[in-house]
Motif scaffolding. Structure first.
Motif, PDB file in Angstrom:
ATOM      1  N   VAL A  26       0.862  -1.185   0.000  1.00 14.41           N
ATOM      2  CA  VAL A  26       0.000   0.000   0.000  1.00 14.41           C
ATOM      3  C   VAL A  26       0.893   1.228   0.000  1.00 14.41           C
ATOM      4  O   VAL A  26       1.789   1.366   0.840  1.00 14.41           O
ATOM      5  CB  VAL A  26      -0.934   0.027   1.230  1.00 14.41           C
ATOM      6  CG1 VAL A  26      -1.932   1.179   1.115  1.00 14.41           C
ATOM      7  CG2 VAL A  26      -1.678  -1.304   1.371  1.00 14.41           C
ATOM      8  N   GLU A  27       0.636   2.131  -0.944  1.00 14.35           N
ATOM      9  CA  GLU A  27       1.467   3.314  -1.101  1.00 14.35           C
ATOM     10  C   GLU A  27       0.961   4.465  -0.222  1.00 14.35           C
ATOM     11  O   GLU A  27      -0.199   4.472   0.195  1.00 14.35           O
ATOM     12  CB  GLU A  27       1.475   3.757  -2.566  1.00 14.35           C
ATOM     13  CG  GLU A  27       1.948   2.673  -3.529  1.00 14.35           C
ATOM     14  CD  GLU A  27       3.294   2.108  -3.139  1.00 14.35           C
ATOM     15  OE1 GLU A  27       4.204   2.912  -2.841  1.00 14.35           O
ATOM     16  OE2 GLU A  27       3.434   0.870  -3.111  1.00 14.35           O
ATOM     17  N   PRO A  28       1.801   5.452   0.071  1.00 14.49           N
ATOM     18  CA  PRO A  28       1.344   6.610   0.851  1.00 14.49           C
ATOM     19  C   PRO A  28       0.156   7.291   0.185  1.00 14.49           C
ATOM     20  O   PRO A  28       0.151   7.522  -1.026  1.00 14.49           O
ATOM     21  CB  PRO A  28       2.577   7.534   0.845  1.00 14.49           C
ATOM     22  CG  PRO A  28       3.739   6.609   0.660  1.00 14.49           C
ATOM     23  CD  PRO A  28       3.244   5.529  -0.247  1.00 14.49           C
ATOM     24  N   GLY A  29      -0.876   7.570   0.980  1.00 14.76           N
ATOM     25  CA  GLY A  29      -2.060   8.242   0.469  1.00 14.76           C
ATOM     26  C   GLY A  29      -3.015   7.358  -0.293  1.00 14.76           C
ATOM     27  O   GLY A  29      -4.031   7.841  -0.819  1.00 14.76           O
ATOM     28  N   GLU A  30      -2.751   6.063  -0.334  1.00 13.75           N
ATOM     29  CA  GLU A  30      -3.614   5.133  -1.078  1.00 13.75           C
ATOM     30  C   GLU A  30      -4.627   4.480  -0.143  1.00 13.75           C
ATOM     31  O   GLU A  30      -4.311   4.126   0.990  1.00 13.75           O
ATOM     32  CB  GLU A  30      -2.774   4.049  -1.747  1.00 13.75           C
ATOM     33  CG  GLU A  30      -3.583   3.086  -2.606  1.00 13.75           C
ATOM     34  CD  GLU A  30      -2.754   1.977  -3.230  1.00 13.75           C
ATOM     35  OE1 GLU A  30      -3.162   1.460  -4.276  1.00 13.75           O
ATOM     36  OE2 GLU A  30      -1.684   1.633  -2.674  1.00 13.75           O
TER      37      GLU A  30
END
Length: 235
Positions: A26-30
């Protein structure tokens, strides 16, 4: 770098795995919606990531730092916070007391209350009310607000809509979207109302019989419900 990286995670109870080989980045802001039928292992995954259950295999890292298995305090210190499906509130403590307990110091407590009310204005009207007397929607707002005061880089929310009317859930989801966008918080959301989850999520992962059956862009799946249904059925 991914905020959350899960590699080959096996999870279950009493050394019996009900989830095997779970991979997720999971990416930042996702926002990722973790979907699937009842009994698929969604809650088990969240509890394992949060350290409330020991991992039976695999690795979990937050911000590139490996998490020790079965250590919830270490998970929180690393920036991973869980809002459980029962919300874990103290029925006799007021809304304000919950918020102040999430931080240290009187000044920080005042700032915590102000921050929570800014995101959930309804809480400002209920600060002196015991958690046990709040509505289900207010309790969920309080549980999420308390979690956000810990400044997580990864926020896990289990069964956001449990016991709530869809209209209440619809009032909360924009706040999650705003948190992801402004704070770059990664959110993994378990939600039974599939359409609501797909509306707010960037990506969806379908867990069936303890294994990932499908991963795709949320908007793409919202436009291809037969494919989503087939994944639920394990087809």
């Amino acid at each position: 770098m991914s905020s959350l990286q899960c590699t080959g995670v096996d999870a279950g109870y009493h050394k019996n795995a009900c989830v095997r080989g779970f991979d997720l980045a999971v990416e930042p802001g996702e926002i990722v919606a973790l979907l699937g039928p009842n009994g698929a292992g969604k809650t088990t995954v969240l509890m394992t990531l949060a350290g409330l259950l020991p991992r039976l295999g695999g690795e979990v890292a937050v911000g590139g730092v490996a998490l020790r298995s079965g250590n919830p305090r270490a998970a929180v210190r690393a920036g991973l916070v869980l809002v459980p499906d029962d919300r874990a509130l103290f029925r006799n403590l007021t809304c304000e007391q919950h918020l102040r307990l999430a931080v240290r110091g009187r000044a920080a407590g005042r700032a915590a209350v102000e921050s929570a009310v800014a995101r959930f204005p309804r809480l400002g009207e209920r600060l002196g009310v015991a958690a046990g007397e709040l509505s289900g929607g207010e309790q969920q707002m309080l549980a999420i607000a308390r979690a956000l005061l810990q400044r997580p880089s990864v926020l896990l929310i289990d069964e956001l809509s449990m016991g709530l009317a869809p209209v209440v859930v619809e009032s909360i989801l924009p706040t999650l979207r705003e948190v992801a966008a402004t704070d770059q918080t990664s959110i993994v959301l378990v939600e039974q109302h599939v359409r609501l989850a797909l509306d707010v999520a960037d990506r969806a992962v379908v867990l069936t019989h303890g294994s990932v059956a499908l991963t795709d862009d949320a908007a793409a799946l919202a436009g291809d419900l037969p494919r989503l249904e087939a994944a639920y059925l394990g087809a």
